[in-house]
Design a protein around this motif. Structure first.
Motif, PDB file in Angstrom:
ATOM      1  N   ARG A 147       0.880  -1.161   0.000  1.00 15.23           N
ATOM      2  CA  ARG A 147       0.000   0.000   0.000  1.00 15.23           C
ATOM      3  C   ARG A 147       0.918   1.211   0.000  1.00 15.23           C
ATOM      4  O   ARG A 147       1.812   1.329   0.845  1.00 15.23           O
ATOM      5  CB  ARG A 147      -0.887   0.000   1.238  1.00 15.23           C
ATOM      6  CG  ARG A 147      -1.932   1.076   1.256  1.00 15.23           C
ATOM      7  CD  ARG A 147      -3.046   0.815   0.279  1.00 15.23           C
ATOM      8  NE  ARG A 147      -4.105   1.822   0.473  1.00 15.23           N
ATOM      9  CZ  ARG A 147      -5.133   1.938  -0.317  1.00 15.23           C
ATOM     10  NH1 ARG A 147      -5.275   1.128  -1.354  1.00 15.23           N
ATOM     11  NH2 ARG A 147      -6.043   2.857  -0.088  1.00 15.23           N
TER      12      ARG A 147
ATOM     13  N   GLU B  46      -4.316  -8.772   3.471  1.00 17.37           N
ATOM     14  CA  GLU B  46      -5.777  -8.895   3.429  1.00 17.37           C
ATOM     15  C   GLU B  46      -6.388  -8.559   4.787  1.00 17.37           C
ATOM     16  O   GLU B  46      -7.428  -7.902   4.857  1.00 17.37           O
ATOM     17  CB  GLU B  46      -6.169 -10.292   2.965  1.00 17.37           C
ATOM     18  CG  GLU B  46      -5.860 -10.508   1.487  1.00 17.37           C
ATOM     19  CD  GLU B  46      -5.935 -11.959   1.046  1.00 17.37           C
ATOM     20  OE1 GLU B  46      -6.124 -12.861   1.896  1.00 17.37           O
ATOM     21  OE2 GLU B  46      -5.802 -12.195  -0.173  1.00 17.37           O
TER      22      GLU B  46
ATOM     23  N   GLU C 172      -6.208  -4.836   5.130  1.00 12.87           N
ATOM     24  CA  GLU C 172      -7.206  -4.208   4.264  1.00 12.87           C
ATOM     25  C   GLU C 172      -8.585  -4.206   4.942  1.00 12.87           C
ATOM     26  O   GLU C 172      -9.332  -3.223   4.850  1.00 12.87           O
ATOM     27  CB  GLU C 172      -7.273  -4.951   2.929  1.00 12.87           C
ATOM     28  CG  GLU C 172      -8.210  -4.347   1.916  1.00 12.87           C
ATOM     29  CD  GLU C 172      -8.165  -5.070   0.584  1.00 12.87           C
ATOM     30  OE1 GLU C 172      -8.426  -4.416  -0.431  1.00 12.87           O
ATOM     31  OE2 GLU C 172      -7.873  -6.289   0.557  1.00 12.87           O
TER      32      GLU C 172
ATOM     33  N   ASN D 226      -9.266  -1.301   7.013  1.00 15.17           N
ATOM     34  CA  ASN D 226      -9.181  -0.040   6.258  1.00 15.17           C
ATOM     35  C   ASN D 226      -7.780   0.555   6.249  1.00 15.17           C
ATOM     36  O   ASN D 226      -7.609   1.772   6.258  1.00 15.17           O
ATOM     37  CB  ASN D 226     -10.195   0.978   6.775  1.00 15.17           C
ATOM     38  CG  ASN D 226     -11.613   0.515   6.561  1.00 15.17           C
ATOM     39  OD1 ASN D 226     -11.944   0.018   5.487  1.00 15.17           O
ATOM     40  ND2 ASN D 226     -12.429   0.631   7.586  1.00 15.17           N
ATOM     41  N   PHE D 227      -6.774  -0.316   6.256  1.00 14.96           N
ATOM     42  CA  PHE D 227      -5.368   0.093   6.167  1.00 14.96           C
ATOM     43  C   PHE D 227      -4.971   1.064   7.280  1.00 14.96           C
ATOM     44  O   PHE D 227      -4.125   1.931   7.093  1.00 14.96           O
ATOM     45  CB  PHE D 227      -5.042   0.705   4.798  1.00 14.96           C
ATOM     46  CG  PHE D 227      -5.310  -0.199   3.637  1.00 14.96           C
ATOM     47  CD1 PHE D 227      -4.567  -1.346   3.448  1.00 14.96           C
ATOM     48  CD2 PHE D 227      -6.321   0.095   2.729  1.00 14.96           C
ATOM     49  CE1 PHE D 227      -4.809  -2.186   2.377  1.00 14.96           C
ATOM     50  CE2 PHE D 227      -6.570  -0.735   1.649  1.00 14.96           C
ATOM     51  CZ  PHE D 227      -5.813  -1.882   1.473  1.00 14.96           C
TER      52      PHE D 227
ATOM     53  N   THR E 277      -2.768   0.525  -4.128  1.00 12.96           N
ATOM     54  CA  THR E 277      -2.356  -0.842  -3.808  1.00 12.96           C
ATOM     55  C   THR E 277      -1.754  -1.485  -5.046  1.00 12.96           C
ATOM     56  O   THR E 277      -2.260  -1.300  -6.152  1.00 12.96           O
ATOM     57  CB  THR E 277      -3.570  -1.674  -3.336  1.00 12.96           C
ATOM     58  OG1 THR E 277      -4.073  -1.105  -2.132  1.00 12.96           O
ATOM     59  CG2 THR E 277      -3.191  -3.125  -3.086  1.00 12.96           C
TER      60      THR E 277
END
Length: 172
Positions: free
Chosen positions: A31, A112, A115, A118-119, A142
């Motif tokens: 990211r 995952e 993610e 929400n990062f 990403t």
């Protein structure tokens, strides 16, 4: 283990990497948080971007399980949780394009899970960049990120057969 078909028939493998196209496999995703900074006022916005990164260091490093001030003081065992080739935080500053980038790289399973959160702390980091005078084009993206070995598989000799074999202790 997964069962899959190869050009030589069916085979069992311990792990199958995802593939974007034949031969374009990956095991890690990254990211990227990026922005443009201004050279005005002796690059004040670039210095501010760096300060935001430093101020959020512990929050960002917790994502990759790198050592944070909390973990240094704790007695948590991190064996097997740190793989600097697959989970890292990098900062890139490009003077030609006035770009400031922070890249968080993780193995797929950890990416995952991140993610789904929400990062985090992405929203806080990006908002801090947006609030900085002289910073523009604040974005996130990403992508896959792999270390590429263009030399092929390396053969590592058995130390007992190497050039220093005579200096090794003998097991009886």
């Amino acid at each position: 283990r997964k069962h899959f078909c190869t050009d030589k028939g069916w085979a069992w493998v311990a792990h199958v990497m995802p593939s974007l196209a034949p031969g374009v496999n990956y095991e890690s995703c990254a990211r990227e948080w990026r922005c443009k900074w201004s050279s005005d006022e002796d690059m004040a916005s670039l210095k501010a971007c760096q300060k935001i990164l430093e101020d959020m260091r512990n929050d960002i490093l917790e994502v990759t399980h790198d050592f944070t001030s909390k973990q240094v003081k704790a007695k948590e065992v991190l064996n097997g949780q740190l793989d600097v080739g697959r989970q890292t935080v990098q900062r890139i500053v490009d003077q030609d394009s006035s770009s400031f980038k922070v890249i968080v790289k993780l193995p797929l399973d950890k990416f995952e899970a991140w993610e789904k959160k929400n990062f985090e702390p992405e929203a806080t980091f990006l908002e801090a960049l947006r609030a900085t005078q002289g910073v523009s084009q604040v974005e996130a993206q990403t992508y896959t990120l792999e270390t590429v070995n263009l030399m092929g598989k390396m053969q590592v000799p058995n130390p007992a057969n190497g050039c220093m074999a005579d200096s090794l202790p003998r097991v009886r």
